[in-house]
Design a protein around this motif. Structure first.
Motif: not given
Length: 457
Positions: A151-161, A38-45
């Motif tokens: 690239g951010e969305w795929g990495g963050a989502v897959l690491l969690t999912a 969440l923190a990473g996607t928040a920063i990138e968005f």
């Protein structure tokens, strides 16, 4: 969108997302992992959204001063659109890394690239200093921003999912989807504070640059937070058996092209709705309706805050009732709500505008709360990072890149901009049709035969 396709070679059987045992020496804490994502996607968005807010408020006169006000806004939105055009390229680039070398490296490289580009935007001199080189630099840096975010969305989502238990995958995977709301609130909150604290001339001279410079500190914090994350068990098993894709983009293009096009078309309405509210409406309200910048930002931010709170609850509904039903409901609600939203916006009354924005964003998040689990489940693990991310970010081109430009062009005249509502309704209906052609992935709730490349769950 065609309903038939040439049969693709049947991929080798692969285990479900949650089937492989974790090779990590220590158990994974899902709250910690979800927080880091969440923190990473928040920063990138934050990086991505702060540009959109600046484009709506100041970039036109600063970097395109020879244009008329409307033409300057269109030109600024043009540089805004470039970030969406580069996002699928970022998905392909970082998707290759994610499918070949792991999900974890993607989260570091994408964050560094986006942070660098955002800080650099805050350092670009205006047209008065550099001339035509100034908007050219903006275009290049916005391109790099989109490349990193792709690239951010795929990495963050897959690491969690891929770490999450099957019965709660939608909930845990939704945390990266809360990141955009947090990033938006942070970006616009900083802009709002600076706008209130500075004079108009101070804000235009240097105040708008401060949020871009702050992105550097946020990026460093995000990198430190992600430093202790483990690779996903799904990818670790693929790597241990040597079954990673050597050319994932080629595999996706050859065997999963229809799935990519359907997911892109299905998600286009979400981007169109969100950027109509967050970007076009901000410019329309301040320039055409004469509403103060502060009032517009507060209305939009309040609606986005509610959307962020609702996200995990919508995801839990997806875990219980299925991903596809919520996506269909969100599309239908979007189609129904666009004309009322435009009517409420045109009143210029803050409370009514807030209600219009809120209805639109609740319809949006009904879909997007579940897609973080839905898209990875549609693709087999060896090409999942590439396929899911390309489909997701291609939707950004279809629904997000052009929407502020099209909406600005359609909003001429003194009456309510009904053309904007009609355009958004049409996009919602197209997306509804695409979702209708996609299968359900939640076990026990399948509504269509497994399609090209879809992963077993």
């Amino acid at each position: 969108m065609p309903n038939s396709h040439s049969p693709a070679p049947t991929p080798a059987p692969t285990p479900p997302v949650s089937a492989a045992p974790s090779p990590s020496p220590r158990p994974v804490s899902m709250p910690r992992l979800a927080t880091a994502s969440l923190a990473g996607t928040a920063i990138e968005f934050y990086d991505f959204f702060v540009y959109g807010t600046a484009a709506a408020l100041v970039l036109g006169p600063l970097f395109f001063p020879t244009f008329s006000p409307v033409a300057g806004t269109l030109a600024a939105f043009g540089t805004f659109a470039v970030g969406f055009l580069s996002r699928p390229l970022g998905s392909a680039l970082f998707g290759h890394i994610g499918d070949r070398y792991g999900r974890r490296p993607v989260m570091f490289a994408s964050l560094m690239l986006t942070g660098f580009a955002t800080v650099a935007v805050g350092c670009v001199p205006s047209y008065a200093t550099l001339g035509v080189a100034a908007p050219v630099l903006l275009l290049v840096l916005r391109f790099l921003q989109g490349l990193g975010l792709g690239g951010e969305w795929g990495g963050a989502v897959l690491l969690t999912a891929e770490h999450a238990p099957e019965r709660r995958r939608g909930l845990w995977a939704s945390f990266p989807q809360v990141g955009p709301a947090v990033g938006f609130l942070l970006a616009n909150g900083v802009m709002l504070a600076l706008s209130a604290a500075l004079t108009e001339s101070q804000f235009r001279d240097w105040g708008w640059r401060v949020p871009f410079w702050a992105a550097g500190l946020l990026a460093v914090g995000g990198l430190l937070l992600r430093a202790s994350l483990h690779e996903t068990p799904q990818f670790a098993e693929l790597a241990a058996s040597g079954r990673q894709a050597t050319a994932p983009l080629a595999e996706v293009a050859r065997g999963h092209w229809r799935l990519v096009l359907l997911t892109a078309g299905a998600l286009a309405v979400g981007y169109a709705v969100f950027y109509t509210v967050s970007t076009w409406a901000l410019a329309y309200g301040t320039e055409r309706l004469g509403v103060s910048r502060t009032s517009m930002l507060v209305c939009i931010m309040a609606a986005v805050a509610v959307k962020g709170v609702v996200t995990p609850f919508a995801a839990m509904l997806g875990d219980r009732y299925g991903r596809r039903p919520l996506c269909l409901a969100g599309c239908a609600a979007s189609a129904v709500w666009m004309f009322p939203m435009v009517a409420l916006l045109h009143t210029g009354e803050p409370l009514l505008m807030f209600l219009g924005f809120l209805g639109a964003l609740l319809a949006f998040i009904t879909m997007f709360a579940v897609v973080a689990a839905y898209l990875p489940e549609l693709y087999e693990p060896r090409v999942r990072c590439t396929g899911a991310a390309v489909g997701y970010n291609l939707a950004g081109v279809l629904g997000g890149a052009l929407t502020p430009i099209v909406a600005t062009a359609l909003s001429g005249g003194s009456g309510p901009p009904w053309g904007v509502a009609a355009y958004l309704t049409l996009v919602a209906l197209v997306s509804l049709g695409c979702f209708a052609l996609l299968p359900e992935t939640l076990p026990g709730r399948a509504v269509a035969p497994k399609r090209e490349g879809a992963a077993a769950v």
